[in-house]
Design a protein around this motif. Structure first.
Motif, short mmCIF file in Angstrom:
data_model
loop_
_atom_site.label_atom_id
_atom_site.label_comp_id
_atom_site.label_asym_id
_atom_site.label_seq_id
_atom_site.Cartn_x
_atom_site.Cartn_y
_atom_site.Cartn_z
N ILE A 89 -24.29 1.97 -58.97
CA ILE A 89 -24.94 2.34 -59.84
C ILE A 89 -24.90 2.65 -61.14
O ILE A 89 -25.28 2.05 -62.24
N ASP A 90 -23.75 1.96 -61.81
CA ASP A 90 -23.45 1.23 -62.64
C ASP A 90 -24.80 -0.07 -63.01
O ASP A 90 -24.70 -0.96 -62.31
N GLU A 91 -24.97 -0.08 -64.32
CA GLU A 91 -25.88 -0.48 -64.90
C GLU A 91 -26.21 -2.19 -64.95
O GLU A 91 -26.69 -3.16 -64.44
N ARG A 92 -24.52 -2.62 -64.75
CA ARG A 92 -24.18 -4.19 -64.44
C ARG A 92 -22.98 -4.09 -63.74
O ARG A 92 -21.89 -4.12 -64.86
N PRO A 93 -22.52 -3.95 -63.01
CA PRO A 93 -21.12 -3.33 -62.44
C PRO A 93 -20.67 -4.97 -62.05
O PRO A 93 -20.84 -6.19 -62.01
N VAL A 94 -19.38 -4.83 -62.35
CA VAL A 94 -18.57 -6.26 -61.80
C VAL A 94 -18.16 -6.27 -60.54
O VAL A 94 -18.24 -5.62 -59.86
N THR A 95 -18.14 -7.27 -59.40
CA THR A 95 -18.86 -7.89 -58.49
C THR A 95 -18.04 -8.91 -58.24
O THR A 95 -16.92 -9.83 -58.80
N TYR A 96 -17.70 -8.87 -56.58
CA TYR A 96 -16.63 -9.40 -56.19
C TYR A 96 -16.97 -9.97 -55.11
O TYR A 96 -17.24 -9.44 -53.83
N ARG A 97 -17.27 -11.39 -55.49
CA ARG A 97 -17.73 -12.00 -53.84
C ARG A 97 -16.58 -12.05 -52.63
O ARG A 97 -15.80 -12.80 -52.99
N ILE A 98 -17.05 -11.68 -51.15
CA ILE A 98 -16.10 -11.56 -50.42
C ILE A 98 -17.12 -12.15 -49.08
O ILE A 98 -18.48 -11.61 -49.09
N ASP A 99 -16.25 -12.30 -47.95
CA ASP A 99 -17.27 -13.31 -47.06
C ASP A 99 -17.52 -11.29 -46.38
O ASP A 99 -16.71 -10.65 -46.05
N CYS A 100 -18.43 -11.69 -45.86
CA CYS A 100 -19.39 -10.64 -45.26
C CYS A 100 -18.71 -9.61 -43.92
O CYS A 100 -18.69 -8.61 -43.54
N ALA A 101 -18.40 -10.75 -42.87
CA ALA A 101 -16.93 -10.32 -42.14
C ALA A 101 -16.42 -9.78 -42.38
O ALA A 101 -15.65 -8.66 -41.66
N ARG A 102 -15.87 -9.39 -43.63
CA ARG A 102 -15.31 -8.35 -44.22
C ARG A 102 -15.57 -7.08 -44.40
O ARG A 102 -17.07 -7.08 -44.71
N VAL A 103 -15.02 -6.04 -45.17
CA VAL A 103 -15.62 -4.47 -45.26
C VAL A 103 -15.86 -4.96 -47.10
O VAL A 103 -15.12 -5.71 -47.35
N HIS A 104 -17.27 -5.22 -47.24
CA HIS A 104 -17.50 -5.02 -48.47
C HIS A 104 -18.87 -3.27 -48.60
O HIS A 104 -19.72 -2.53 -48.29
N HIS A 105 -19.27 -3.56 -49.81
CA HIS A 105 -20.06 -2.57 -51.14
C HIS A 105 -21.54 -2.65 -50.83
O HIS A 105 -22.24 -1.77 -50.39
N GLY A 106 -21.32 -3.86 -50.48
CA GLY A 106 -23.53 -4.14 -50.88
C GLY A 106 -23.62 -5.97 -50.75
O GLY A 106 -22.58 -6.78 -50.31
N GLU A 107 -24.98 -6.30 -50.39
CA GLU A 107 -25.52 -7.34 -49.50
C GLU A 107 -26.29 -8.07 -49.97
O GLU A 107 -27.47 -6.72 -50.32
N VAL A 108 -26.69 -8.91 -50.85
CA VAL A 108 -27.60 -9.59 -51.44
C VAL A 108 -29.08 -9.96 -50.93
O VAL A 108 -28.45 -10.45 -50.08
N THR A 109 -30.30 -8.69 -51.47
CA THR A 109 -31.16 -9.33 -50.28
C THR A 109 -31.93 -10.88 -50.92
O THR A 109 -33.13 -11.56 -50.35
N ALA A 110 -32.44 -10.83 -52.07
CA ALA A 110 -32.85 -11.57 -52.54
C ALA A 110 -32.45 -11.34 -54.66
O ALA A 110 -31.94 -10.72 -54.84
#
Length: 390
Positions: A141-162
Motif C-alpha cells: 500500500i506504500d505510495e512507492r515501495p522499495v522493491t526487490y525483484r525475485i524469481d517467481c518460483a520463489r515466495v514473493h509479494h507481487g507480480e507485475v501485470t503491466a
C-alpha cells in the motif's frame, strides 16, 4: 650694490640641509623597481568559491592572507572577498546537501532495515510485466515501495501485470486520474490472468501511478500489480492468451469484459443520476450481446453442446431486463429491473460453462458475495469486485 647677508638664526635654530641633487649620472632613485605581485591564492580563493569547490576556496583565502602579510603581495581585498564568498557558498552547499539527503531518506528508507528481504534491489520504475518482487514487510500500500525483484518460483509479494507509459492523463492524484489508472490495471490484469476464477482468493490488484511531484520530475509510468501478501505464494499467476486455447481466450475476454462493465456502475445514487444509470444499462446490454455472439460461435464444439445453450438462454433473459432498465422512467423501476437482470444469470450455469471450456470452476468469494446481495431482500443490488480485491 651687494646685498648684505641675512643674520644667522637665533640660538637653538639651524637651517635644514639642502636636499640632495641628482647630478645627471645613472638612473634616478627608484628607477626599475616593480610593484608587488598579485597573490595567486587570492584569485584562486574567489574562483574556487564561485565556480569550483567552496571549502577549497576557504583554504586558498587563508593561505593568501598569510602570504600577503609575510611577502607584501597585492590582493588582500581580493583574498578577503574570496574567503567570504567561499564561506557563504560552503554554507549553501551544506544546507542543500542536507535537504537532498533528507528527501532521499524519506523516499528510500535505510536499506539496513531491509536486510532480510529476499531478492535484488530494483527501482519500481524498472519492473516490467512478468516480474515478481518483494517489499519490506509486505506493504504494497506504500505510495512507492522499495522493491526487490525475485524469481517467481520463489515466495514473493507481487507480480507485475503491466507497465504502461501515460501520455496525457488527468491531473495526477485526482479522482479522475485514479479511476483511469484503476480501470487500466483491471483490464491489464484480465489480459494477464484471463481465468479470473483461477486466482487465489487473497490476490489483490494494486497500481502505482505518478504523483504530482513525480510527474513534474518526468515520471510517466503506470505499474499494475497482483499482490499476494496475505499468504506465501510461489509461481506465476500469468495465464494470458498465449497460454490458452483460442476458444478459451475468446470466451474469457468476452466474459471478463462483461464482468468489468457490470462492476463499474455510476458512482452517484440512482435517484441522483438516472440518465447515467440508463447509459450504463445499455452498455451492459451491449457487452452481454458480444459474449452471446462468442458463445454462438462455439455452440457446435465438442463438450460445449449443453453448457453453451444454457448460458445463452440466461444471457438473453438478462439482456431483456437490462434493456428495460435502460428505459426505466423512475429510479425505483430501474432498481427493480437491475435486480431482475442480475437474478437472471446463475453462478451454477457459468460454472458448468467454464468447466466445459476446461477452465477453473472454483466460484470466487467476491462473486458469491455479490450474488448473495442480490438474493438478500435487504442487501440491495449486487456489484462486482471492489477496486482493490480480485
Amino acid at each position: 650694490m651687494s646685498t648684505p647677508p641675512s643674520p644667522p638664526p637665533g640660538p637653538g635654530h639651524s637651517w635644514p640641509p639642502p636636499p640632495p641633487q641628482w647630478q645627471g649620472w645613472g638612473p634616478p632613485p627608484g628607477y626599475g623597481q616593480q610593484p608587488p605581485a598579485l597573490n595567486g591564492f587570492a584569485l584562486a580563493s574567489l574562483l574556487s568559491g564561485l565556480l569550483c569547490f567552496p571549502p577549497l576556496g576557504m583554504a586558498f583565502g587563508i593561505a593568501a592572507l598569510v602570504q600577503i602579510t609575510k611577502r607584501g603581495d597585492r590582493g588582500k581585498a581580493l583574498a578577503i572577498v574570496g574567503l567570504v564568498v567561499s564561506v557563504v557558498m560552503t554554507g549553501v552547499l551544506v544546507f542543500t546537501a542536507g535537504r537532498v539527503l533528507s528527501a532521499a531518506d524519506d523516499r528510500f528508507p535505510s536499506l539496513s532495515e531491509y536486510d532480510d528481504v529476499e531478492g535484488e534491489l530494483t527501482d519500481l520504475g524498472e519492473l516490467r510485466a512478468g516480474d515478481c518482487f518483494n517489499v519490506p514487510g509486505g506493504d504494497l500500500i506504500d505510495e512507492r515501495p522499495v522493491t526487490y525483484r525475485i524469481d517467481c518460483a520463489r515466495v514473493h509479494h507481487g507480480e507485475v501485470t503491466a507497465s504502461k507509459a501515460l501520455d496525457a492523463p488527468d491531473v495526477p492524484e485526482s479522482r479522475e486520474a485514479d479511476r483511469a489508472s484503476e480501470d487500466a490495471c483491471w483490464k491489464a490484469q484480465d489480459e494477464y490472468a484471463m481465468d479470473t476464477w483461477a486466482l487465489p482468493e487473497y490476490a489483490e490488484m494494486f497500481y502505482y501511478a505518478p504523483s504530482r511531484d513525480s510527474w513534474r520530475e518526468g515520471d510517466r509510468t503506470l505499474l499494475c500489480v497482483i499482490g499476494t501478501t496475505d499468504e506465501e505464494w510461489r509461481g506465476s499467476l500469468r495465464k494470458d492468451a498465449g497460454m490458452l486455447k483460442p476458444e478459451q481466450s475468446a470466451f474469457l475476454r468476452a466474459a471478463n469484459t462483461v464482468e468489468f462493465v457490470m462492476s463499474r456502475p455510476p458512482e452517484d445514487d440512482v435517484e441522483d443520476a438516472l440518465p447515467a444509470y440508463q447509459a450504463w444499462a445499455r452498455e451492459v446490454h451491449t457487452v452481454l450481446g458480444a459474449e452471446a455472439k462468442t458463445l454462438q460461435g462455439d455452440a457446435g464444439r465438442a463438450g460445449l453442446e449443453k453448457a453453451v445453450p444454457a448460458q445463452l438462454g440466461e444471457i438473453e433473459a438478462a439482456r431483456a431486463q437490462w434493456q428495460r432498465a435502460a428505459q426505466a422512467r423512475t429510479p425505483q423501476e430501474f432498481d427493480r429491473q437491475w435486480d431482475r437482470a442480475l437474478a437472471a444469470m446463475s453462478m451454477e450455469t457459468e460454472q458448468a460453462l467454464r468447466g466445459a471450456y476446461g477452465l477453473s470452476t472454483v466460484i470466487p468469494q467476491w462473486l458469491q458475495d455479490s450474488r448473495s446481495d442480490v438474493e438478500d431482500p435487504d442487501g440491495g443490488t449486487g456489484e462486482g469486485p471492489s477496486s482493490e480485491s480480485v
